[in-house]
Design a protein around this motif. Structure first.
Motif, PDB file in Angstrom:
ATOM      1  N   UNK A 180       2.920   3.652  -3.298  1.00  0.00           N
ATOM      2  CA  UNK A 180       3.353   4.838  -2.553  1.00  0.00           C
ATOM      3  C   UNK A 180       2.189   5.595  -1.971  1.00  0.00           C
ATOM      4  N   UNK A 181       1.542   6.483  -2.745  1.00  0.00           N
ATOM      5  CA  UNK A 181       0.380   7.205  -2.232  1.00  0.00           C
ATOM      6  C   UNK A 181      -0.713   6.278  -1.716  1.00  0.00           C
ATOM      7  N   UNK A 182      -0.907   5.126  -2.351  1.00  0.00           N
ATOM      8  CA  UNK A 182      -1.961   4.204  -1.919  1.00  0.00           C
ATOM      9  C   UNK A 182      -1.745   3.761  -0.477  1.00  0.00           C
ATOM     10  N   UNK A 188      -0.093  -5.413  -5.179  1.00  0.00           N
ATOM     11  CA  UNK A 188       1.259  -4.924  -4.930  1.00  0.00           C
ATOM     12  C   UNK A 188       1.335  -4.192  -3.601  1.00  0.00           C
ATOM     13  N   UNK A 189       0.333  -3.385  -3.316  1.00  0.00           N
ATOM     14  CA  UNK A 189       0.292  -2.652  -2.044  1.00  0.00           C
ATOM     15  C   UNK A 189       0.337  -3.606  -0.861  1.00  0.00           C
ATOM     16  N   UNK A 190      -0.477  -4.655  -0.901  1.00  0.00           N
ATOM     17  CA  UNK A 190      -0.545  -5.577   0.234  1.00  0.00           C
ATOM     18  C   UNK A 190       0.686  -6.465   0.321  1.00  0.00           C
ATOM     19  N   UNK A 191       1.218  -6.884  -0.830  1.00  0.00           N
ATOM     20  CA  UNK A 191       2.415  -7.721  -0.799  1.00  0.00           C
ATOM     21  C   UNK A 191       3.599  -6.975  -0.203  1.00  0.00           C
ATOM     22  N   UNK A 192       3.698  -5.668  -0.470  1.00  0.00           N
ATOM     23  CA  UNK A 192       4.835  -4.878  -0.004  1.00  0.00           C
ATOM     24  C   UNK A 192       4.588  -4.278   1.385  1.00  0.00           C
ATOM     25  N   UNK A 242      -8.866  15.130  -4.412  1.00  0.00           N
ATOM     26  CA  UNK A 242      -8.015  14.863  -3.250  1.00  0.00           C
ATOM     27  C   UNK A 242      -8.395  13.528  -2.622  1.00  0.00           C
ATOM     28  N   UNK A 243      -7.562  12.516  -2.819  1.00  0.00           N
ATOM     29  CA  UNK A 243      -7.856  11.198  -2.263  1.00  0.00           C
ATOM     30  C   UNK A 243      -7.932  11.221  -0.739  1.00  0.00           C
ATOM     31  N   UNK A 244      -7.145  12.074  -0.106  1.00  0.00           N
ATOM     32  CA  UNK A 244      -7.181  12.160   1.359  1.00  0.00           C
ATOM     33  C   UNK A 244      -8.537  12.668   1.858  1.00  0.00           C
ATOM     34  N   UNK A 251     -21.919   3.568   3.568  1.00  0.00           N
ATOM     35  CA  UNK A 251     -21.503   4.652   2.677  1.00  0.00           C
ATOM     36  C   UNK A 251     -20.059   4.428   2.226  1.00  0.00           C
ATOM     37  N   UNK A 252     -19.883   4.391   0.916  1.00  0.00           N
ATOM     38  CA  UNK A 252     -18.601   4.006   0.322  1.00  0.00           C
ATOM     39  C   UNK A 252     -17.952   5.213  -0.336  1.00  0.00           C
ATOM     40  N   UNK A 253     -16.682   5.407  -0.059  1.00  0.00           N
ATOM     41  CA  UNK A 253     -15.857   6.356  -0.781  1.00  0.00           C
ATOM     42  C   UNK A 253     -14.838   5.607  -1.607  1.00  0.00           C
ATOM     43  N   UNK A 254     -14.645   5.976  -2.852  1.00  0.00           N
ATOM     44  CA  UNK A 254     -13.754   5.226  -3.742  1.00  0.00           C
ATOM     45  C   UNK A 254     -12.628   6.114  -4.241  1.00  0.00           C
ATOM     46  N   UNK A 255     -11.413   5.571  -4.195  1.00  0.00           N
ATOM     47  CA  UNK A 255     -10.235   6.272  -4.718  1.00  0.00           C
ATOM     48  C   UNK A 255      -9.846   5.597  -6.024  1.00  0.00           C
ATOM     49  N   UNK A 256     -10.068   6.314  -7.133  1.00  0.00           N
ATOM     50  CA  UNK A 256      -9.811   5.767  -8.458  1.00  0.00           C
ATOM     51  C   UNK A 256     -11.112   5.410  -9.162  1.00  0.00           C
ATOM     52  N   UNK A 257     -11.228   5.797 -10.417  1.00  0.00           N
ATOM     53  CA  UNK A 257     -12.429   5.495 -11.195  1.00  0.00           C
ATOM     54  C   UNK A 257     -12.019   5.040 -12.594  1.00  0.00           C
TER      55      UNK A 257
END
Length: 453
Positions: free
Chosen positions: A102-104, A124-128, A81-83, A23-29
């Motif tokens: 940030x939020x990601x 960018x998230x993973x590099x930082x 609500x992504x959370x 079961x997959x939940x996705x943030x962003x469409x």
């Protein structure tokens, strides 16, 4: 006791049928999220057969719920609500395709804290924040997969970690930003200057309204950081990468490179040396006959040199909704197969590499050892030998000297190709050359990459 394989098929079928849906939940469409939804729906049966169980999108977080409903219909729960996605008990794996750092970061760390696997296309998230994220995933025994974060349709992370698992990787080099490759292709093919080529890229949707991350080389450096970590087992070292974009590149140098038998590409290079690792992004000259020089438009390509397999090359689209979705879903298939397997066997994330204590150092710029291209403006055509002599005085090996073809509005130019020399030594030689009476303006330098074994 011997068991007839035919007799074992039916029990195996029953066992597979009993495996619960992932079961997959996705943030962003947005572009990537909508592509992921479409491909999951269109190829549902094939994906389930390859994963060994069904993969179902059950929840999506989006800022615009009306738009999201228009994409996924009423088959998927929606939330603003992504959370809610990151913490919901009915979600096994969180796909983060919203972007940002940030939020990601908070969404991903929260999902991991709740024991959920994570798939992301956010380089960018993973590099930082990758070191923190991978450490948290290791502690919780979950997977962080990120094939879509590096080269979109090219499965380069799988190639490095699985297909080339037997090898000691010597270097990785690639065209890993489609926007800059499109711009450089236009500058060469149509004789455009940088500004005109960028405007065309923006008009066609290859470049953002603010293209800084692409044209300054930052996007490529994010991706190179992940490639180097996988290739060499080193921590993520984005802050130490040498990054140079294409904003200062002039059309005259694109033309002069062609005259010398080369093409200019923005290349990310991670190369293992005895003293450490070169980690750099910059425009370089590549021999025009080389396969890498034939990669045009928005396409990407990556070469890997390893001790057993030798040179291998990977080519594919560097951008696109369903192209990125292909990589995201491949990661979901990995999660479906590996869920429940001991954490040490989780191939996609960096594992022990994320906390390596004997990490290879990143070499400083001055220590990088390559050949170079120089374009030297001079006052007169007969000063070509004086330029070559000036470099020889500074112990710079000179491989070729030529006069640039005449161009409207451009004075005499001496073109030089050097042999391999440390950047620090070349910088000193160029500084001395700049002071000579024969030199009529700033000296342009670019690195040259042969991309040979």
């Amino acid at each position: 006791m011997y068991r007839d394989p035919v007799e074992s098929l039916e029990p195996l079928h029953h066992r597979q049928a009993a495996i619960r849906t992932l079961r997959v939940g996705m943030i962003g469409i947005g572009t990537v999220g909508s592509g992921t939804f479409r491909v999951l729906a269109r190829n549902r049966a094939d994906i389930a057969a390859r994963a060994g169980r069904s993969i179902e999108l059950v929840m999506v977080a989006a800022r615009n719920l009306e738009r999201a409903a228009g994409i996924v219909g009423d088959s998927v729960a929606l939330t603003a609500d992504a959370m809610h996605v990151a913490t919901h008990p009915d979600v096994d794996v969180v796909v983060e395709v919203a972007g940002g750092t940030g939020p990601a970061r908070d969404w991903v760390l929260t999902a991991i804290a709740h024991g959920k696997h994570v798939v992301t296309a956010n380089k960018a998230l993973l590099a930082v924040h990758g070191a923190e994220i991978f450490a948290a995933a290791r502690e919780k025994g979950v997977i962080v997969a990120y094939e879509g974060a590096v080269a979109v349709s090219i499965p380069i992370i799988k190639a490095l970690r699985e297909g080339l698992a037997a090898n000691r990787i010597e270097w990785v080099a690639g065209i890993i930003n489609g926007t800059t490759n499109f711009i450089l292709s236009k500058m060469r093919d149509e004789g455009l200057d940088f500004a005109a080529a960028l405007a065309q890229a923006q008009a066609l949707g290859y470049a953002e309204a603010d293209p800084s991350f692409d044209i300054e080389g930052i996007d490529a450096a994010h991706k190179l950081t992940l490639l180097a970590a996988n290739a060499f087992g080193m921590p993520l070292r984005f802050a130490d990468a040498q990054v140079e974009g294409i904003t200062a590149l002039q059309g005259v140098d694109v033309a002069c490179a062609e005259q010398l038998g080369y093409r200019i590409k923005l290349l990310g290079v991670a190369r293992r040396q005895a003293a450490g690792v070169e980690l750099r992004v910059q425009p370089v000259l590549v021999p025009a006959a080389h396969l890498m020089a034939q990669v045009n438009g928005s396409m990407n390509a990556i070469m890997v040199k390893s001790d057993a397999a030798g040179l291998t090359m990977y080519y594919g689209a560097g951008a696109g909704s369903e192209q990125t979705a292909s990589a995201v879903i491949a990661d979901l298939v990995d999660v479906a197969r590996l869920d429940g397997v001991h954490a040490a066997q989780h191939v996609p994330h960096l594992g022990v590499h994320a906390h390596a204590t004997n990490a290879l150092a990143v070499l400083p710029r001055a220590a990088v050892h390559t050949s170079h291209y120089l374009r030297v403006p001079v006052h007169a055509l007969d000063q070509i030998q004086a330029i070559a002599a000036g470099l020889a005085e500074r112990k710079v090996p000179v491989r070729q000297v030529a006069l640039a073809a005449e161009r409207p509005g451009v004075g005499p130019q001496v073109l030089v190709l050097t042999g391999p020399v440390e950047q620090g030594a070349l910088d000193l030689a160029v500084h001395a050359l700049q002071a000579r009476a024969e030199v009529a303006g700033p000296v342009t330098t670019l690195r040259v990459e042969s991309l040979e074994g």
